[in-house]
Design a protein around this motif. Structure first.
Motif, PDB file in Angstrom:
ATOM      1  N   LYS A 161       0.858  -1.114  -0.084  1.00 10.42           N
ATOM      2  CA  LYS A 161       0.069   0.014   0.008  1.00 10.42           C
ATOM      3  C   LYS A 161       0.817   1.270   0.082  1.00 10.42           C
ATOM      4  CE  LYS A 161      -3.752   2.092   2.506  1.00 10.42           C
ATOM      5  NZ  LYS A 161      -4.779   2.053   3.470  1.00 10.42           N
ATOM      6  N   SER A 162       0.690   2.351  -0.827  1.00  8.19           N
ATOM      7  CA  SER A 162       1.330   3.402  -0.992  1.00  8.19           C
ATOM      8  C   SER A 162       0.696   4.396  -0.199  1.00  8.19           C
ATOM      9  CB  SER A 162       1.514   3.637  -2.535  1.00  8.19           C
ATOM     10  OG  SER A 162       2.278   2.812  -3.186  1.00  8.19           O
ATOM     11  N   TRP A 163       1.513   5.199   0.097  1.00  2.84           N
ATOM     12  CA  TRP A 163       1.020   6.455   0.944  1.00  2.84           C
ATOM     13  C   TRP A 163       2.134   7.597   0.911  1.00  2.84           C
ATOM     14  CZ3 TRP A 163       3.273   7.891   5.903  1.00  2.84           C
ATOM     15  CH2 TRP A 163       4.330   6.955   6.239  1.00  2.84           C
ATOM     16  N   PRO A 164       1.452   8.826   1.142  1.00  4.18           N
ATOM     17  CA  PRO A 164       2.493  10.166   0.858  1.00  4.18           C
ATOM     18  C   PRO A 164       3.231  10.424   2.195  1.00  4.18           C
ATOM     19  CG  PRO A 164       0.167  10.892   1.265  1.00  4.18           C
ATOM     20  CD  PRO A 164       0.086   9.297   1.121  1.00  4.18           C
ATOM     21  N   CYS A 165       4.627   9.554   2.269  1.00  3.45           N
ATOM     22  CA  CYS A 165       5.190   9.657   3.612  1.00  3.45           C
ATOM     23  C   CYS A 165       6.117  10.859   3.503  1.00  3.45           C
ATOM     24  CB  CYS A 165       6.243   8.368   3.615  1.00  3.45           C
ATOM     25  SG  CYS A 165       7.410   8.323   2.080  1.00  3.45           S
ATOM     26  N   GLY A 166       6.314  11.442   2.251  1.00  4.63           N
ATOM     27  CA  GLY A 166       6.948  12.664   2.114  1.00  4.63           C
ATOM     28  C   GLY A 166       5.960  13.845   3.013  1.00  4.63           C
ATOM     29  N   ILE A 167       4.966  13.803   2.670  1.00  3.16           N
ATOM     30  CA  ILE A 167       4.333  15.160   3.158  1.00  3.16           C
ATOM     31  C   ILE A 167       3.800  14.955   4.874  1.00  3.16           C
ATOM     32  CG2 ILE A 167       1.689  15.983   3.228  1.00  3.16           C
ATOM     33  CD1 ILE A 167       1.606  15.599   0.308  1.00  3.16           C
ATOM     34  N   GLY A 237       7.931   6.185  11.822  1.00  7.59           N
ATOM     35  CA  GLY A 237       8.048   7.175  10.857  1.00  7.59           C
ATOM     36  C   GLY A 237       7.549   6.486   9.318  1.00  7.59           C
ATOM     37  N   ILE A 238       8.550   6.730   8.355  1.00  7.86           N
ATOM     38  CA  ILE A 238       8.375   6.405   7.080  1.00  7.86           C
ATOM     39  C   ILE A 238       8.550   4.993   6.976  1.00  7.86           C
ATOM     40  CG2 ILE A 238       9.059   8.911   6.073  1.00  7.86           C
ATOM     41  CD1 ILE A 238      11.849   7.602   5.597  1.00  7.86           C
ATOM     42  N   PHE A 239       9.055   4.310   7.811  1.00  6.06           N
ATOM     43  CA  PHE A 239       9.260   2.860   7.984  1.00  6.06           C
ATOM     44  C   PHE A 239       8.208   2.204   8.490  1.00  6.06           C
ATOM     45  CE2 PHE A 239      13.419   4.798   8.666  1.00  6.06           C
ATOM     46  CZ  PHE A 239      14.016   4.726   7.430  1.00  6.06           C
ATOM     47  N   GLY A 240       7.129   2.628   8.993  1.00  4.52           N
ATOM     48  CA  GLY A 240       6.197   1.973   9.546  1.00  4.52           C
ATOM     49  C   GLY A 240       4.907   1.988   8.643  1.00  4.52           C
ATOM     50  N   PRO A 241       3.778   1.398   9.139  1.00  2.39           N
ATOM     51  CA  PRO A 241       2.730   1.146   8.045  1.00  2.39           C
ATOM     52  C   PRO A 241       1.952   2.687   7.593  1.00  2.39           C
ATOM     53  CG  PRO A 241       2.004   0.637  10.449  1.00  2.39           C
ATOM     54  CD  PRO A 241       3.296   1.025  10.520  1.00  2.39           C
ATOM     55  N   ALA A 242       1.158   2.445   6.747  1.00  6.41           N
ATOM     56  CA  ALA A 242       0.259   3.753   6.007  1.00  6.41           C
ATOM     57  C   ALA A 242      -0.595   4.161   7.111  1.00  6.41           C
ATOM     58  CB  ALA A 242      -0.477   3.617   4.992  1.00  6.41           C
ATOM     59  N   PRO A 243      -0.487   5.548   7.643  1.00  2.49           N
ATOM     60  CA  PRO A 243      -1.707   5.800   8.681  1.00  2.49           C
ATOM     61  C   PRO A 243      -3.065   5.676   8.374  1.00  2.49           C
ATOM     62  CG  PRO A 243      -1.091   7.632   7.318  1.00  2.49           C
ATOM     63  CD  PRO A 243      -0.288   6.437   6.599  1.00  2.49           C
ATOM     64  N   ASN A 244      -3.787   5.181   9.511  1.00  2.00           N
ATOM     65  CA  ASN A 244      -5.155   4.812   9.250  1.00  2.00           C
ATOM     66  C   ASN A 244      -6.166   5.890   9.419  1.00  2.00           C
ATOM     67  OD1 ASN A 244      -7.577   3.255   9.386  1.00  2.00           O
ATOM     68  ND2 ASN A 244      -7.449   2.574  11.599  1.00  2.00           N
ATOM     69  N   LEU A 245      -6.720   6.307   8.000  1.00  2.00           N
ATOM     70  CA  LEU A 245      -7.772   7.249   8.113  1.00  2.00           C
ATOM     71  C   LEU A 245      -9.009   6.834   7.884  1.00  2.00           C
ATOM     72  CD1 LEU A 245      -5.533   9.208   5.060  1.00  2.00           C
ATOM     73  CD2 LEU A 245      -5.564   9.491   7.647  1.00  2.00           C
ATOM     74  N   ALA A 246      -9.489   5.721   8.476  1.00  2.00           N
ATOM     75  CA  ALA A 246     -10.768   5.310   8.219  1.00  2.00           C
ATOM     76  C   ALA A 246     -11.664   6.039   9.230  1.00  2.00           C
ATOM     77  CB  ALA A 246     -10.828   3.766   9.164  1.00  2.00           C
ATOM     78  N   GLY A 247     -11.187   6.614  10.443  1.00  2.00           N
ATOM     79  CA  GLY A 247     -12.124   7.153  11.197  1.00  2.00           C
ATOM     80  C   GLY A 247     -12.304   8.702  10.598  1.00  2.00           C
TER      81      GLY A 247
END
Length: 283
Positions: A161-167, A237-247
């Motif tokens: 799963k890709s996520w914008p870790c730079g932002i 940080g960038i090495f972890g999973p993508a943030p959960n934005l379900a809520g």
């Protein structure tokens, strides 16, 4: 009457002849004879003495002297619509090696700016973070040394799963700064070029904080390699999973429209104006 006139005319003839002879002798006595061998052949005219007469210029004096012929101008026919290239030598051009420097001073690097004896860094007020590890303030553009800056457009992939870790890293770095003054080891006067330098807030090392929390990668051979390995093992940080934005909803919830006030406080009922119903005040 005719006879006296005739006699007078006869008497005047010898008188006029005597006057003419006397005048000729006077002119002859005042004229000086010029010898032929005294005449200058290069002179234009023979000077006249005691006569007061100015010699006249020769008739050919008004004719200008002939000028030497001008050399012919060498020109080549060129099309006015086309720029003609310069003429090149017939032989092929040969590339030669540059000459050696005249002295070793030409190879010397510019001297480093001299810092004051009590200098301990430059304080940058109201810093702005365009990316995690980049600081701009007071005319400086500083990249925190010892780390690999995470660009704001960088994406990370975790579990497919890709996520914008730079932002996300930039947001975390801005929250860490919170507008506090940063002290960086940069020259007292800023420049246009980006400078890599160590920075700190109080006694906290900025590069150490970025790497420990996983918002920057440790540069190879830098002082934060061990901290970077720990952050990667802990998946921070960038090495972890993508943030959960379900809520978090994508759009804000719709709100009930506000009651509209009537256009007039009176309304017509059967041709009679009566007070209109007023809205109930909200609690």
């Amino acid at each position: 009457m005719r006879l006296p006139h005739l006699v007078l005319a006869v008497l005047m003839v010898p008188v006029m002849a005597a006057l003419v002879v006397a005048g000729g002798r006077t002119l002859k006595g005042s004229t000086r004879t010029v010898a032929v061998d005294q005449i200058d052949p290069g002179a234009d005219t023979i000077p006249l003495a005691d006569t007061g007469t100015v010699p006249e210029e020769p008739a050919t004096s008004a004719i200008p002297a002939p000028q030497p012929p001008k050399p012919a101008a060498h020109s080549r026919a060129i099309d006015p619509q086309v720029v003609a290239p310069p003429e090149l030598p017939a032989g092929e051009l040969e590339r030669v090696e540059p000459r050696e420097p005249l002295s070793t001073l030409a190879l010397a690097v510019p001297p480093k700016p001299k810092m004051p004896d009590d200098w301990n860094g430059t304080k940058l007020f109201q810093p702005v973070a365009p990316a995690a590890g980049l600081i701009e303030a007071k005319g400086y553009s500083v990249a925190v040394s010892g780390i690999d800056v995470v660009g704001q457009d960088e994406t990370c992939t975790t579990d497919g799963k890709s996520w914008p870790c730079g932002i996300r890293a930039r947001t975390a770095f801005r929250a860490f700064l919170r507008g506090r003054a940063v002290v960086c080891l940069v020259p007292p006067e800023g420049g246009r070029d980006r400078i890599a330098a160590e920075c700190r807030i109080g006694k906290l090392d900025v590069g150490q904080w970025l790497v420990e929390n996983g918002w920057a990668r440790a540069a190879k051979g830098g002082p934060y390699v061990e901290a970077g390995d720990k952050a990667q093992s802990a998946k921070k940080g960038i090495f972890g999973p993508a943030p959960n934005l379900a809520g978090i909803s994508a759009a804000p919830a719709a709100t009930a429209p506000a009651p509209q006030a009537p256009g007039s406080i009176l309304e017509e009922d059967g041709g009679v104006l009566k007070p209109a119903d007023q809205p109930t005040p909200s609690e």
